[in-house]
Design an enzyme around this catalytic site. Structure first.
Site: not given
Ligand code: ADP
Ligand code: MG
Length: 314
Positions: A10, A274
């Protein structure tokens, strides 16, 4: 031809620093839906599940600020509103991308509902912060007059907390399958779906937020998809994320990933859902299922298996 469920962040829909005018959102969506158009052009069946955090936050502000003039709608109804709002933007942008290459496939947005369990422990423990930051006085009034849960978050003020229960069933799952079989590209379960609870044989909207990554998993499982694709703003899943010894995973089994999750490698509200979704999806016993987490700007390489984190059953 594969059946693919794509979960689209989002925040991704909103370029950093943008104020989210209509034109900016349409522009950003157009850029971000190119990867999805690519999947359709490759001949796959595609369902898009998008997030709605910034948009539902905006809708709550509009409702609250105008409450003296027009009655405020409940959160679950605001979620439905964002499904239509973002759905039409995505739908038009995909339609135009497909028209440009003479691919004649209908693109359909479906208002989608997600059923949660009555006795989900999350329902009595609100954890998900939504909407704007409030000053203390306003926060106390919202708690008193609307029975909202609010909590002081850092120095920026108070925020509303709502439960984030586990999705048990996507109500329109069978209808989505029929649409896919009819050749449609489907945009569904936006914002995780409108949360419903069954009370005495009747479904009723509840004020909760369902994590879109988990809703995408539930839908992918119900329609027996081949691939669950999480498109986000990082190249994949990393161990020791943000630390000097950070290491990207390219291929990992579900049990290994579960192990890393238990070691605390993943942000509980970002990468965590995820990872949880990917592990669940490939652990239902169908050996051909795959989940991939990767960058939105890398879809052709992701699909070819040359990028992202691939999660396999064993
Ligand atoms: P989305 O809107 O796609 O759901 P999120 O912000 O919820 O995005 O999730 C993606 C983010 O997760 C990345 O930008 C990164 O900062 C964070 N993140 C936290 N832990 C990890 C990890 N172990 N590996 C990669 N990304 C991570
Ligand atoms: Mg998210």
């Amino acid at each position: 031809m594969k059946r693919i469920v794509v979960a689209l962040g989002g925040n991704l829909i909103l370029e950093a620093g943008h104020t989210a005018t209509f034109e900016e959102q349409v522009n950003d969506i157009e850029l971000r839906s190119r990867g999805i158009a690519y999947l359709v052009m490759q001949g796959h069946q595609v369902v898009v599940v998008h997030g709605n955090g910034p948009q539902v936050g905006a809708s709550l502000i509009q409702n609250e600020e105008a409450a003296a003039v027009v009655p405020a709608m409940p959160l679950h109804n605001c979620v439905a509103q964002t499904q239509g709002q973002l759905g039409t933007m995505l739908q038009l942008s995909l339609t135009n991308a497909l028209r440009a290459v003479q691919i004649d496939r209908p693109v359909v947005t479906l208002v989608t509902h997600t059923i949660v369990s009555q006795d989900d422990p999350a329902l009595t423990a609100p954890t998900k912060a939504i909407g704007p930051y409030y000053a203390e006085q306003r926060a106390r009034r919202l708690m008193r007059e609307h029975r909202f849960h609010l909590k002081k978050v850092g120095n920026r003020g108070w925020r509303r907390l709502v439960p984030s229960p586990d999705p048990k069933k996507i109500l329109e799952g069978a209808a989505i399958e029929r649409l896919l079989e009819g050749g449609a590209v489907v945009i569904a379960a936006g914002g995780g779906g409108v949360p419903l609870m069954e009370v005495a044989g009747t479904y009723k909207g509840i004020d909760a937020v369902i994590e879109k990554d988990l809703a995408a998993q539930q839908l992918a499982h119900q329609i027996d998809a081949d691939l669950l694709l999480h498109l986000t703003d990082v190249q994949g899943v990393a161990l020791d994320f943000g630390k000097p010894q950070q290491r990207w995973l390219d291929r990992v089994t579900a049990p290994e990933l579960r192990h890393y999750q238990q070691e605390g490698h993943f942000g509980p509200e970002s990468m965590g859902p995820k990872v949880e979704s990917a592990v669940r999806f490939v652990s239902h016993g169908q050996p051909n299922r795959r989940a991939v987490i990767g960058s939105l700007s890398d879809v052709p390489r992701l699909l070819a298996g040359h990028a992202g984190t691939w999660v396999v059953p064993l």
